[in-house]
Design a protein around this motif. Structure first.
Motif, PDB file in Angstrom:
ATOM      1  N   ALA A  46       0.795  -1.108   0.063  1.00  0.00           N
ATOM      2  CA  ALA A  46      -0.202  -0.026  -0.090  1.00  0.00           C
ATOM      3  C   ALA A  46       0.966   1.361  -0.118  1.00  0.00           C
ATOM      4  O   ALA A  46       0.675   2.217  -0.756  1.00  0.00           O
ATOM      5  N   LEU A  47       1.748   1.225   0.837  1.00  0.00           N
ATOM      6  CA  LEU A  47       3.079   2.376   0.791  1.00  0.00           C
ATOM      7  C   LEU A  47       3.355   2.600  -0.680  1.00  0.00           C
ATOM      8  O   LEU A  47       3.481   3.540  -1.009  1.00  0.00           O
ATOM      9  N   ILE A  48       4.049   1.672  -1.102  1.00  0.00           N
ATOM     10  CA  ILE A  48       4.667   1.613  -2.356  1.00  0.00           C
ATOM     11  C   ILE A  48       3.792   2.307  -3.395  1.00  0.00           C
ATOM     12  O   ILE A  48       4.373   3.165  -4.393  1.00  0.00           O
ATOM     13  N   ASP A  49       2.393   1.547  -3.522  1.00  0.00           N
ATOM     14  CA  ASP A  49       1.536   2.031  -4.629  1.00  0.00           C
ATOM     15  C   ASP A  49       1.080   3.394  -4.348  1.00  0.00           C
ATOM     16  O   ASP A  49       1.183   4.019  -5.404  1.00  0.00           O
ATOM     17  N   ILE A  50       0.815   3.849  -3.270  1.00  0.00           N
ATOM     18  CA  ILE A  50       0.279   5.172  -3.038  1.00  0.00           C
ATOM     19  C   ILE A  50       1.297   5.826  -3.196  1.00  0.00           C
ATOM     20  O   ILE A  50       1.221   7.095  -4.019  1.00  0.00           O
ATOM     21  N   TYR A  51       2.638   5.902  -2.899  1.00  0.00           N
ATOM     22  CA  TYR A  51       3.825   6.917  -3.175  1.00  0.00           C
ATOM     23  C   TYR A  51       3.994   6.888  -4.532  1.00  0.00           C
ATOM     24  O   TYR A  51       4.117   8.059  -4.982  1.00  0.00           O
ATOM     25  N   HIS A  52       3.828   5.763  -5.210  1.00  0.00           N
ATOM     26  CA  HIS A  52       4.104   5.955  -6.646  1.00  0.00           C
ATOM     27  C   HIS A  52       3.103   6.569  -7.457  1.00  0.00           C
ATOM     28  O   HIS A  52       3.465   7.553  -8.468  1.00  0.00           O
ATOM     29  N   GLN A  53       1.994   6.610  -6.909  1.00  0.00           N
ATOM     30  CA  GLN A  53       1.020   7.312  -7.715  1.00  0.00           C
ATOM     31  C   GLN A  53       0.855   8.853  -7.227  1.00  0.00           C
ATOM     32  O   GLN A  53       0.874   9.754  -8.320  1.00  0.00           O
ATOM     33  N   VAL A  54       1.099   9.197  -5.903  1.00  0.00           N
ATOM     34  CA  VAL A  54       1.500  10.594  -5.655  1.00  0.00           C
ATOM     35  C   VAL A  54       2.741  11.176  -6.301  1.00  0.00           C
ATOM     36  O   VAL A  54       2.721  12.331  -6.911  1.00  0.00           O
ATOM     37  N   ASN A  55       3.772  10.473  -6.329  1.00  0.00           N
ATOM     38  CA  ASN A  55       5.015  10.925  -6.912  1.00  0.00           C
ATOM     39  C   ASN A  55       4.857  11.191  -8.402  1.00  0.00           C
ATOM     40  O   ASN A  55       5.474  12.047  -8.995  1.00  0.00           O
ATOM     41  N   SER A  56       4.509  10.343  -9.077  1.00  0.00           N
ATOM     42  CA  SER A  56       4.117  10.499 -10.321  1.00  0.00           C
ATOM     43  C   SER A  56       3.199  11.782 -10.740  1.00  0.00           C
ATOM     44  O   SER A  56       3.723  12.304 -11.558  1.00  0.00           O
ATOM     45  N   MET A  57       2.268  11.972 -10.235  1.00  0.00           N
ATOM     46  CA  MET A  57       1.398  13.114 -10.254  1.00  0.00           C
ATOM     47  C   MET A  57       2.405  14.369  -9.907  1.00  0.00           C
ATOM     48  O   MET A  57       2.054  15.342 -10.751  1.00  0.00           O
ATOM     49  N   GLN A  58       3.233  14.375  -8.974  1.00  0.00           N
ATOM     50  CA  GLN A  58       3.611  15.560  -8.607  1.00  0.00           C
ATOM     51  C   GLN A  58       4.841  15.717  -9.618  1.00  0.00           C
ATOM     52  O   GLN A  58       5.130  16.960 -10.025  1.00  0.00           O
ATOM     53  N   TRP A  59       5.532  14.810 -10.175  1.00  0.00           N
ATOM     54  CA  TRP A  59       6.527  15.045 -11.166  1.00  0.00           C
ATOM     55  C   TRP A  59       5.899  15.707 -12.470  1.00  0.00           C
ATOM     56  O   TRP A  59       6.307  16.369 -13.150  1.00  0.00           O
ATOM     57  N   ARG A  69      10.067  22.682  -7.208  1.00  0.00           N
ATOM     58  CA  ARG A  69      10.626  21.633  -6.708  1.00  0.00           C
ATOM     59  C   ARG A  69      10.502  21.577  -5.074  1.00  0.00           C
ATOM     60  O   ARG A  69      10.306  20.238  -4.761  1.00  0.00           O
ATOM     61  N   GLN A  70      10.396  22.564  -4.474  1.00  0.00           N
ATOM     62  CA  GLN A  70      10.278  22.359  -2.974  1.00  0.00           C
ATOM     63  C   GLN A  70       8.959  21.819  -2.631  1.00  0.00           C
ATOM     64  O   GLN A  70       8.818  21.149  -1.564  1.00  0.00           O
ATOM     65  N   GLU A  71       7.883  22.396  -3.497  1.00  0.00           N
ATOM     66  CA  GLU A  71       6.435  21.561  -3.014  1.00  0.00           C
ATOM     67  C   GLU A  71       6.599  20.197  -3.528  1.00  0.00           C
ATOM     68  O   GLU A  71       5.890  19.305  -2.977  1.00  0.00           O
ATOM     69  N   LEU A  72       7.017  19.676  -4.809  1.00  0.00           N
ATOM     70  CA  LEU A  72       7.171  18.270  -5.248  1.00  0.00           C
ATOM     71  C   LEU A  72       7.457  17.529  -3.908  1.00  0.00           C
ATOM     72  O   LEU A  72       7.240  16.599  -3.540  1.00  0.00           O
ATOM     73  N   GLN A  73       8.943  18.153  -3.303  1.00  0.00           N
ATOM     74  CA  GLN A  73       9.597  17.350  -2.446  1.00  0.00           C
ATOM     75  C   GLN A  73       8.864  17.170  -1.131  1.00  0.00           C
ATOM     76  O   GLN A  73       8.799  16.149  -0.454  1.00  0.00           O
ATOM     77  N   ARG A  74       8.069  18.195  -1.034  1.00  0.00           N
ATOM     78  CA  ARG A  74       7.013  18.036   0.420  1.00  0.00           C
ATOM     79  C   ARG A  74       5.770  17.393  -0.028  1.00  0.00           C
ATOM     80  O   ARG A  74       5.431  16.393   0.790  1.00  0.00           O
ATOM     81  N   ASN A  75       5.382  17.558  -1.179  1.00  0.00           N
ATOM     82  CA  ASN A  75       3.990  16.891  -1.444  1.00  0.00           C
ATOM     83  C   ASN A  75       3.977  15.352  -1.422  1.00  0.00           C
ATOM     84  O   ASN A  75       3.054  14.722  -1.098  1.00  0.00           O
ATOM     85  N   ARG A  76       5.092  14.772  -2.036  1.00  0.00           N
ATOM     86  CA  ARG A  76       5.224  13.447  -2.417  1.00  0.00           C
ATOM     87  C   ARG A  76       5.069  12.599  -0.933  1.00  0.00           C
ATOM     88  O   ARG A  76       4.513  11.570  -1.183  1.00  0.00           O
ATOM     89  N   PHE A  77       5.699  13.106  -0.128  1.00  0.00           N
ATOM     90  CA  PHE A  77       5.468  12.256   1.275  1.00  0.00           C
ATOM     91  C   PHE A  77       4.274  12.682   2.242  1.00  0.00           C
ATOM     92  O   PHE A  77       3.767  11.774   2.702  1.00  0.00           O
ATOM     93  N   GLU A  78       4.086  14.065   2.224  1.00  0.00           N
ATOM     94  CA  GLU A  78       3.007  14.618   3.071  1.00  0.00           C
ATOM     95  C   GLU A  78       1.979  13.972   2.378  1.00  0.00           C
ATOM     96  O   GLU A  78       0.872  13.502   3.170  1.00  0.00           O
ATOM     97  N   GLN A  79       1.504  14.059   1.077  1.00  0.00           N
ATOM     98  CA  GLN A  79       0.018  13.299   0.380  1.00  0.00           C
ATOM     99  C   GLN A  79       0.327  11.992   0.620  1.00  0.00           C
ATOM    100  O   GLN A  79      -0.902  11.438   0.835  1.00  0.00           O
TER     101      GLN A  79
END
Length: 234
Positions: A46-59, A69-79
């Motif tokens: 679940a962690l891997i799947d959600i992170y990948h979804q969020v990170n892909s959207m952020q990029w 860039r700062q928002e991406l770095q924050r958002n990917r783990f916060e979200q």
């Protein structure tokens, strides 16, 4: 008979073309899961799947200029934490630990190192990559790619990310060649294949994707680096 074009320069993408970013990302997330008690009730997948979804959207948003860039770095783990219904206040420490772990898991894609070393004996080569500049420079240094690549283009240094044509225009100028002389080898359909093809480069798409409509965009499609060696005759 396979048509072979005469290229004067070959650019390679880095992540998930030469180096196995996806496996390193997964391994680092497993390290994160094991290290932080916050995740003790959370399934690793679940962690891997959600992170990948969020990170892909952020990029995607970052490459489109929608976030910094700062928002991406924050958002990917916060979200990611928010979507897992976990306390997101520790996102920064988790993100820092992830990056430290990620660097421990870098490795070549299967078959890529042998193919790359053969290519550099015949063609001038370059690396063209998205990603955070300091991270990509560390990868390039660790794997000795600065020694073999005549040109290294990190899109963050250019001020635009693939598939923006500015990146491909800049990379072309570095070679002193015409865009028709260049082959680009990459894995991402949007960033690499669409971006480079739309600019005027030929492309070789490293993929397991069976979508025939997308495959028509590239001059060559392969899932085994031995097949690429046949295409470029090395």
């Amino acid at each position: 008979m396979l048509k072979v074009l005469a290229y004067k320069f070959i650019y390679f993408d880095l992540d998930d073309t030469l180096l196995d970013h996806r496996s390193a990302e997964r391994a680092a997330l497993l390290d994160v899961h094991a290290h932080f008690s916050l995740f003790k009730e959370t399934n690793t997948e679940a962690l891997i799947d959600i992170y990948h979804q969020v990170n892909s959207m952020q990029w995607a948003q970052y490459s489109g200029g929608e976030i910094s860039r700062q928002e991406l770095q924050r958002n990917r783990f916060e979200q990611t934490l928010e979507k897992l219904n976990l306390d997101s206040s520790d996102y920064a420490r988790i993100g820092q630990y992830y990056i430290a772990c990620y660097r421990n898991h870098w490795q070549w894609i299967e078959g890529a190192e042998a193919l790359y070393q053969r290519v550099v004996q015949k063609y001038p080569v370059g690396i063209l990559t998205n990603g955070f500049a300091e991270t990509q420079r560390k990868k390039l240094d660790d794997f000795g790619l600065y020694r073999s690549a005549e040109h290294v283009v990190i899109s963050e240094d250019v001020g635009a990310l693939k598939p923006d044509p500015k990146v491909f225009e800049y990379a072309t100028r570095q070679t002193g060649l015409d865009k028709n002389d260049i082959l680009y080898v990459g894995d991402s359909y949007r960033s690499d294949i669409e971006g480079a093809t739309n600019f005027g480069w030929d492309t070789a798409w490293f993929t397991q994707n069976g979508d025939s409509a997308k495959q028509k965009k590239a001059q060559f499609v392969f899932s085994d680096f031995n097949d690429l060696s046949n295409y470029i005759r090395i």
